[in-house]
Motif scaffolding. Structure first.
Motif, PDB file in Angstrom:
ATOM      1  N   GLU A   1      36.426   2.780  18.131  1.00 36.31           N
ATOM      2  CA  GLU A   1      37.251   2.856  16.826  1.00 36.31           C
ATOM      3  C   GLU A   1      38.280   2.423  16.507  1.00 36.31           C
ATOM      4  OE1 GLU A   1      38.221   7.037  15.809  1.00 36.31           O
ATOM      5  OE2 GLU A   1      39.036   7.254  17.863  1.00 36.31           O
ATOM      6  N   PRO A   2      38.618   1.773  15.246  1.00 34.81           N
ATOM      7  CA  PRO A   2      39.732   1.069  15.059  1.00 34.81           C
ATOM      8  C   PRO A   2      41.201   1.799  15.060  1.00 34.81           C
ATOM      9  CG  PRO A   2      38.850   1.496  12.858  1.00 34.81           C
ATOM     10  CD  PRO A   2      37.907   2.154  14.011  1.00 34.81           C
ATOM     11  N   ASP A   3      41.993   1.590  16.011  1.00 37.21           N
ATOM     12  CA  ASP A   3      43.424   2.192  15.818  1.00 37.21           C
ATOM     13  C   ASP A   3      44.389   1.404  16.625  1.00 37.21           C
ATOM     14  OD1 ASP A   3      43.262   2.050  18.952  1.00 37.21           O
ATOM     15  OD2 ASP A   3      42.537   4.046  18.959  1.00 37.21           O
ATOM     16  N   PHE A   4      45.682   1.522  16.709  1.00 33.97           N
ATOM     17  CA  PHE A   4      46.854   0.454  17.035  1.00 33.97           C
ATOM     18  C   PHE A   4      46.306  -0.073  18.343  1.00 33.97           C
ATOM     19  CE2 PHE A   4      49.613   3.081  14.182  1.00 33.97           C
ATOM     20  CZ  PHE A   4      49.973   2.004  13.262  1.00 33.97           C
ATOM     21  N   ASP A   5      45.972   0.629  19.193  1.00 30.48           N
ATOM     22  CA  ASP A   5      45.769   0.158  20.465  1.00 30.48           C
ATOM     23  C   ASP A   5      44.634  -0.679  20.655  1.00 30.48           C
ATOM     24  OD1 ASP A   5      47.910   1.493  21.564  1.00 30.48           O
ATOM     25  OD2 ASP A   5      46.961   3.286  22.195  1.00 30.48           O
ATOM     26  N   THR A   6      43.389  -0.457  20.057  1.00 25.06           N
ATOM     27  CA  THR A   6      42.263  -1.252  20.252  1.00 25.06           C
ATOM     28  C   THR A   6      42.106  -2.555  19.423  1.00 25.06           C
ATOM     29  OG1 THR A   6      41.156   0.025  18.415  1.00 25.06           O
ATOM     30  CG2 THR A   6      40.830   0.909  20.545  1.00 25.06           C
ATOM     31  N   ILE A   7      43.133  -2.219  18.328  1.00 20.68           N
ATOM     32  CA  ILE A   7      43.345  -3.551  17.392  1.00 20.68           C
ATOM     33  C   ILE A   7      44.186  -4.605  18.355  1.00 20.68           C
ATOM     34  CG2 ILE A   7      44.421  -4.705  15.411  1.00 20.68           C
ATOM     35  CD1 ILE A   7      43.206  -1.944  14.164  1.00 20.68           C
ATOM     36  N   ALA A   8      45.385  -3.985  18.842  1.00 27.30           N
ATOM     37  CA  ALA A   8      46.435  -4.792  19.656  1.00 27.30           C
ATOM     38  C   ALA A   8      45.728  -5.500  20.738  1.00 27.30           C
ATOM     39  CB  ALA A   8      47.455  -4.240  20.053  1.00 27.30           C
ATOM     40  N   ALA A   9      44.764  -5.017  21.256  1.00 28.51           N
ATOM     41  CA  ALA A   9      43.777  -5.486  22.517  1.00 28.51           C
ATOM     42  C   ALA A   9      42.878  -6.402  22.120  1.00 28.51           C
ATOM     43  CB  ALA A   9      43.769  -4.222  23.367  1.00 28.51           C
ATOM     44  N   TYR A  10      42.584  -6.303  20.977  1.00 32.14           N
ATOM     45  CA  TYR A  10      41.336  -6.879  20.377  1.00 32.14           C
ATOM     46  C   TYR A  10      40.050  -6.527  21.185  1.00 32.14           C
ATOM     47  CZ  TYR A  10      43.578 -10.181  17.388  1.00 32.14           C
ATOM     48  OH  TYR A  10      44.290 -11.049  16.545  1.00 32.14           O
ATOM     49  N   ASP A  11      39.945  -4.936  21.565  1.00 29.46           N
ATOM     50  CA  ASP A  11      39.047  -4.429  22.013  1.00 29.46           C
ATOM     51  C   ASP A  11      38.069  -4.092  20.913  1.00 29.46           C
ATOM     52  OD1 ASP A  11      39.705  -4.562  24.587  1.00 29.46           O
ATOM     53  OD2 ASP A  11      40.821  -2.730  24.488  1.00 29.46           O
ATOM     54  N   TYR A  12      38.611  -3.629  19.805  1.00 24.57           N
ATOM     55  CA  TYR A  12      38.110  -3.357  18.491  1.00 24.57           C
ATOM     56  C   TYR A  12      37.419  -4.920  18.024  1.00 24.57           C
ATOM     57  CZ  TYR A  12      36.985  -1.987  13.739  1.00 24.57           C
ATOM     58  OH  TYR A  12      36.274  -1.775  12.580  1.00 24.57           O
ATOM     59  N   GLU A  13      36.121  -4.979  17.779  1.00 27.94           N
ATOM     60  CA  GLU A  13      35.816  -6.285  17.542  1.00 27.94           C
ATOM     61  C   GLU A  13      36.222  -6.900  16.213  1.00 27.94           C
ATOM     62  OE1 GLU A  13      31.361  -6.850  19.429  1.00 27.94           O
ATOM     63  OE2 GLU A  13      31.539  -4.710  18.915  1.00 27.94           O
ATOM     64  N   VAL A  14      36.556  -6.309  15.367  1.00 31.50           N
ATOM     65  CA  VAL A  14      36.899  -6.910  14.155  1.00 31.50           C
ATOM     66  C   VAL A  14      38.288  -6.737  13.694  1.00 31.50           C
ATOM     67  CG1 VAL A  14      36.058  -7.206  11.564  1.00 31.50           C
ATOM     68  CG2 VAL A  14      34.767  -5.898  13.317  1.00 31.50           C
ATOM     69  N   ALA A  15      38.996  -7.542  14.797  1.00 26.12           N
ATOM     70  CA  ALA A  15      40.395  -7.683  14.677  1.00 26.12           C
ATOM     71  C   ALA A  15      41.167  -9.046  14.056  1.00 26.12           C
ATOM     72  CB  ALA A  15      41.349  -7.358  15.804  1.00 26.12           C
ATOM     73  N   ARG A  16      42.139  -9.256  13.482  1.00 31.62           N
ATOM     74  CA  ARG A  16      42.374 -10.407  12.831  1.00 31.62           C
ATOM     75  C   ARG A  16      43.944 -10.394  12.752  1.00 31.62           C
ATOM     76  NH1 ARG A  16      41.459  -9.646   6.298  1.00 31.62           N
ATOM     77  NH2 ARG A  16      42.594  -7.619   6.343  1.00 31.62           N
ATOM     78  N   PRO A  17      44.684 -11.639  12.748  1.00 31.68           N
ATOM     79  CA  PRO A  17      46.138 -12.043  12.449  1.00 31.68           C
ATOM     80  C   PRO A  17      46.452 -11.794  10.849  1.00 31.68           C
ATOM     81  CG  PRO A  17      44.980 -14.077  12.818  1.00 31.68           C
ATOM     82  CD  PRO A  17      44.012 -13.105  13.009  1.00 31.68           C
ATOM     83  N   LEU A  18      47.705 -11.471  10.681  1.00 35.90           N
ATOM     84  CA  LEU A  18      48.002 -11.508   9.269  1.00 35.90           C
ATOM     85  C   LEU A  18      49.379 -12.286   9.080  1.00 35.90           C
ATOM     86  CD1 LEU A  18      48.229  -7.588   8.547  1.00 35.90           C
ATOM     87  CD2 LEU A  18      46.237  -9.452   7.859  1.00 35.90           C
ATOM     88  N   TYR A  19      49.387 -13.172   8.002  1.00 32.17           N
ATOM     89  CA  TYR A  19      50.500 -14.018   7.914  1.00 32.17           C
ATOM     90  C   TYR A  19      50.784 -14.026   6.485  1.00 32.17           C
ATOM     91  CZ  TYR A  19      47.506 -16.851  11.156  1.00 32.17           C
ATOM     92  OH  TYR A  19      46.930 -17.510  12.350  1.00 32.17           O
ATOM     93  N   PHE A  20      52.294 -14.656   6.493  1.00 33.00           N
ATOM     94  CA  PHE A  20      52.590 -14.979   5.117  1.00 33.00           C
ATOM     95  C   PHE A  20      53.280 -16.407   5.250  1.00 33.00           C
ATOM     96  CE2 PHE A  20      56.962 -13.012   6.545  1.00 33.00           C
ATOM     97  CZ  PHE A  20      57.648 -14.258   6.014  1.00 33.00           C
ATOM     98  N   TYR A  21      53.330 -17.019   3.869  1.00 37.94           N
ATOM     99  CA  TYR A  21      53.803 -18.386   3.889  1.00 37.94           C
ATOM    100  C   TYR A  21      54.876 -18.675   3.303  1.00 37.94           C
ATOM    101  CZ  TYR A  21      49.619 -19.460   6.503  1.00 37.94           C
ATOM    102  OH  TYR A  21      48.621 -19.610   7.535  1.00 37.94           O
ATOM    103  N   VAL A  22      55.990 -19.435   3.232  1.00 34.03           N
ATOM    104  CA  VAL A  22      57.148 -19.603   2.643  1.00 34.03           C
ATOM    105  C   VAL A  22      57.135 -20.866   2.221  1.00 34.03           C
ATOM    106  CG1 VAL A  22      59.776 -19.416   2.479  1.00 34.03           C
ATOM    107  CG2 VAL A  22      58.298 -17.927   4.145  1.00 34.03           C
TER     108      VAL A  22
ATOM    109  N   ASP B   1      45.763  -7.004  12.321  1.00 35.04           N
ATOM    110  CA  ASP B   1      45.112  -6.025  11.392  1.00 35.04           C
ATOM    111  C   ASP B   1      43.631  -5.752  11.815  1.00 35.04           C
ATOM    112  OD1 ASP B   1      44.746  -4.083   9.356  1.00 35.04           O
ATOM    113  OD2 ASP B   1      43.675  -5.859   8.270  1.00 35.04           O
ATOM    114  N   GLY B   2      43.124  -4.724  11.864  1.00 32.04           N
ATOM    115  CA  GLY B   2      41.933  -4.570  12.044  1.00 32.04           C
ATOM    116  C   GLY B   2      40.960  -4.407  10.826  1.00 32.04           C
TER     117      GLY B   2
END
Length: 346
Positions: free
Chosen positions: A264-285, A111-112
């Motif tokens: 700008e934030p979009d799917f491609d820049t976030i996936a490549a981490y070219d967008y500087e403010v990207a992060r992973p998302l989780y859930f815990y079971v 996610d960005g």
């Protein structure tokens, strides 16, 4: 894959709780406001596909979610929690203290963190993270000294910016989005400042001195409901908001992203981490609840399915950036198999 048994120790913990866990017939999901729309989408799909009761999904923030999730075993405690950062050692230790000792970790996508503004605002917003930091931090360089932030208008940050008040709505300290914004955006922005570079300050100094958002008005804590931030941006075309990219994506007809360093934030820049403010998302079971809470394993299977997580899946349609296929399959195997996560070190 279905798991129909749990350990004797887990059964003992459940029996010791106020009410037997199986008395609850709805799955409970809590946690991050950013992960909330994805969990909600899976809950709706699961109910439509199976005819089972839709899981209860609540948005309390990443920190609040871990507090509830780690509170214990049994029907009074959630089965899953979403998180916009990895679980901390202190949270993992809280889980262990309360008998939650078998947890599966699911990395579901990226996610960005978007700073967004109304499309009614015609200025082409593009700033460095250093400029963003100078606008929003509690303390900044002022005439060669580290002082409380005096800046009120954007043109005081950069003369090319409009002469309008700095008004930015963002998440509270309990939110994983706030944690991620500080750790990714604020710290990077602080490190870009000439004052910090010339002073040779290290990461420890940055963490100690550059982690606080200002509390004198320009930055406004807007709670855990990111939809409220969207409403504020629609009401004030000069206001900006900080939230996960999914909220920008869902409101692209009304909002636009602020660029950082021309990107700008979009799917491609976030996936490549070219967008500087990207992060992973989780859930815990909570694995002790599998086989006890009705349909929990089936819900996990839906959450980890290709239909949900792959490129073109229904979570990508809601703004999540999918993982590479090999990484996705690795997590699918471990989560569906109820593999206990390794303890975090920090």
């Amino acid at each position: 894959m279905k798991l129909t048994h749990i350990t004797v120790s887990a059964l003992a913990l459940i029996a010791a709780s106020a009410t037997v866990a199986s008395a609850r017939d709805q799955i409970r999901v809590t946690g991050s406001s950013t992960v909330f729309p994805y969990s909600q989408a899976v809950a709706e799909e699961f109910a439509n596909q199976t005819g089972s009761p839709a899981p209860i999904v609540e948005s309390v923030g990443t920190g609040g979610g871990f507090q509830a999730f780690c509170g214990g075993i049994g029907e009074g405690h959630p089965d899953l929690t979403g998180a916009s950062r990895a679980i901390k050692k202190s949270e993992y230790d809280l889980c262990a203290t309360n008998g939650v000792t078998d947890i599966s970790e699911a990395l579901i996508g990226n996610d960005g963190l978007a700073m967004s503004i109304s499309r009614a605002n015609t200025y082409d917003w593009d700033m460095t993270l250093g400029e963003m930091y100078t606008a929003l931090a509690a303390q900044v360089p002022v005439d060669g000294e580290w002082k409380d932030n005096p800046y009120k208008n954007w043109n005081e940050i950069n003369p090319a910016f409009p002469d309008v008040a700095i008004t930015v709505y963002g998440p509270p300290p309990t939110s994983g989005t706030r944690d991620a914004w500080v750790e990714i955006a604020m710290h990077k922005g602080c490190e870009q400042l000439e004052f910090v570079k010339a002073g040779g300050f290290d990461g420890d100094w940055v963490e100690e001195n550059c982690s606080r958002m200002r509390t004198d008005g320009p930055f406004i804590e807007a709670g855990e409901n990111d939809n409220l931030i969207v409403q504020q941006l629609n009401a004030n075309s000069n206001a900006m908001g900080i939230f996960g990219y999914s909220y920008l994506y869902e409101n692209l007809d009304q909002l636009k992203g602020v660029k950082f360093g021309g990107i700008e934030p979009d799917f491609d820049t976030i996936a490549a981490y070219d967008y500087e403010v990207a992060r992973p998302l989780y859930f815990y079971v909570k694995n002790a609840h599998r086989g006890v809470i009705p349909n929990l394993q089936e819900f996990i299977e839906e959450y980890m399915s290709d239909a949900a997580l792959q490129t073109g899946g229904y979570l990508a349609e809601r703004g999540m950036t999918p993982l590479p296929e090999a990484q996705r399959k690795e997590y699918q195997t471990s989560v569906l198999g109820a593999v206990n996560m390794e303890a975090p070190t920090e």
